[in-house]
Design a protein around this motif. Structure first.
Motif, PDB file in Angstrom:
ATOM      1  N   GLU A 295      65.188  -0.493  -1.465  1.00 40.83           N
ATOM      2  CA  GLU A 295      64.012  -0.165  -0.677  1.00 40.83           C
ATOM      3  C   GLU A 295      63.202  -1.436  -0.410  1.00 40.83           C
ATOM      4  OE1 GLU A 295      63.343   2.731   0.563  1.00 40.83           O
ATOM      5  OE2 GLU A 295      64.781   3.991  -0.537  1.00 40.83           O
TER       6      GLU A 295
ATOM      7  N   ILE B 215      66.548   1.958  -8.640  1.00 36.48           N
ATOM      8  CA  ILE B 215      66.110   1.594  -7.295  1.00 36.48           C
ATOM      9  C   ILE B 215      65.855   0.092  -7.275  1.00 36.48           C
ATOM     10  CG2 ILE B 215      64.297   1.828  -5.555  1.00 36.48           C
ATOM     11  CD1 ILE B 215      63.860   4.671  -6.511  1.00 36.48           C
TER      12      ILE B 215
ATOM     13  N   THR C  12      70.035   2.376  -4.847  1.00 40.74           N
ATOM     14  CA  THR C  12      69.472   2.286  -3.498  1.00 40.74           C
ATOM     15  C   THR C  12      68.569   1.072  -3.410  1.00 40.74           C
ATOM     16  OG1 THR C  12      67.600   3.709  -4.103  1.00 40.74           O
ATOM     17  CG2 THR C  12      69.556   4.785  -3.207  1.00 40.74           C
TER      18      THR C  12
END
Length: 397
Positions: free
Chosen positions: A5, A150, A3
């Protein structure tokens, strides 16, 4: 699947939650990664001085915290060897540059829960421990203990004294001050009856602090030098630690009613902890930021607790960083925002860390000459330093 961010904050302590809340107030989303499965509440309580109240007011939660904690009216320094008062300050009669001083002892879990409650529900992700940080162009790859990754466009380290992010930046490890601390809180369902006074008992190789949080509970802390007090293995159990603290205080000129508070106290499961600090030289010349990464709070400036500024300066950090970072995000130049934060905080943090260390040495020393100076001259200076270092305004968001 990995992911991505925009802003990842590592650590859901005071600094991390203050930064996330400041960004949220400015319309910028962030993700807070917390390694523990739930909010950490060890430590019981801490002192919030004037500078931290200004930070909490800037974040919009000051009054919510005030309503549940006593306003302390005075600070008293008491000699452990003579039992005499060596200095006393009435806070309601002592002005700072921008108003009156404000001091309250705030329960740690209450403040954390108050900050967290103001954030969107998906902001904090628990059980998310970072084990490795790598680079992928301008992104930072955060490898978590569960195997997930992440990708962060901006990385903020608020992960405490053993910070993974500080290590990534190359900051020197915190140093051991030669002192340890234990803490406790006593509950008094019918009221404790003590004055709204922050009592400091110093000398004889130890330092003892005693602060009412409310009319029904009292927070205390005790610091000592293991090499001077024969404290081998006292941290094996809560009972041994309690007996050790009571033994030293009983042998000193400490009022009996103060000792009784410890006898009935709940003590932390972390029976004792070494007091560490980051060298002011490292703070002045080390990497606080690097491109799109920075550290704040205890990850940046761990310090001894002798000025009560560890949590307070962390809240300052959160307001100042969120202001600079949010403006930089809107302008499209994150590095400029982080550089402004670095310039703003270097000297302030180095100054507070150095003063905390020196104050602790003077307060706790059992050396006869230092003790003489402390009781005849330095106690008053130290009392003023407590107020002077808190006479700071982090500004609005």
């Amino acid at each position: 699947m990995d992911t991505v961010e925009d802003i990842v904050i590592v650590g859901a302590g005071f600094a991390g939650l203050a930064t996330a809340l400041g960004l949220h107030r400015k319309g910028v989303k962030s993700l807070v990664l917390e390694s523990s499965p739930a909010m950490r509440t060890t430590g019981f309580a801490f002192t919030i001085w004037t500078n931290a109240w200004r930070a909490l007011d800037a974040l919009g939660v000051g009054d919510k915290v005030r309503d549940h904690h006593l306003l302390l009216e005075s600070i008293t320094f008491l000699s452990a060897t003579s039992g005499d008062i060596s200095a006393k300050v009435d806070l309601d009669k002592t002005q700072r540059k921008i108003g009156m001083h404000e001091l309250r002892c705030v329960q740690r879990d209450f403040l954390l829960e108050t900050l967290a409650a103001e954030l969107p529900k998906d902001t904090i992700r628990f059980s998310s421990k970072i084990v490795l940080i790598q680079e992928d162009g301008n992104l930072k790859l955060l490898h978590l203990a569960d195997g997930s990754i992440i990708k962060a466009k901006v990385l903020i380290g608020c992960d405490g004294i053993n910070s993974v992010v500080a290590k990534y930046l190359g900051l020197e490890k915190p140093l051991f001050s030669g002192r340890c601390a234990t803490r406790g809180i006593s509950e008094h369902p019918t009221g404790h009856g003590f004055k709204h006074d922050y009592l400091n008992i110093n000398g004889g190789g130890f330092r003892y602090g005693f602060l009412p949080c409310s009319e029904k509970n009292i927070y205390w802390f005790f610091t000592w030098c293991p090499s001077e007090n024969g404290a081998e293995k006292v941290d094996e159990s809560i009972q041994k630690m309690r007996e050790f603290v009571l033994k030293i205080l009983t042998a000193s000129k400490v009022p009996r009613e103060i000792i009784e508070v410890i006898e009935r106290s709940e003590m932390s499961e972390v029976v004792s902890s070494p007091l560490r600090y980051r060298s002011p030289i490292s703070l002045l010349f080390g990497n606080i930021t690097k491109r799109n990464v920075c550290v704040i709070g205890d990850a940046l400036h761990p310090m001894t607790p002798d000025l009560g500024q560890g949590g307070c300066t962390s809240l300052e950090d959160g307001v100042i960083l969120s202001r600079y970072l949010a403006d930089a995000v809107h302008d499209g130049n994150v590095e400029v925002g982080l550089e402004k934060f670095e310039r703003d905080r270097r000297w302030r943090c180095a100054n507070v860390v150095a003063k905390s260390y020196i104050t602790g040495f003077i307060q706790q020393s059992s050396n006869w000459f230092v003790s003489f100076l402390r009781e005849k001259l330095l106690a008053g200076i130290m009392a003023r330093d407590l107020l002077n270092v808190s006479d700071y305004d982090c500004g609005k968001l």
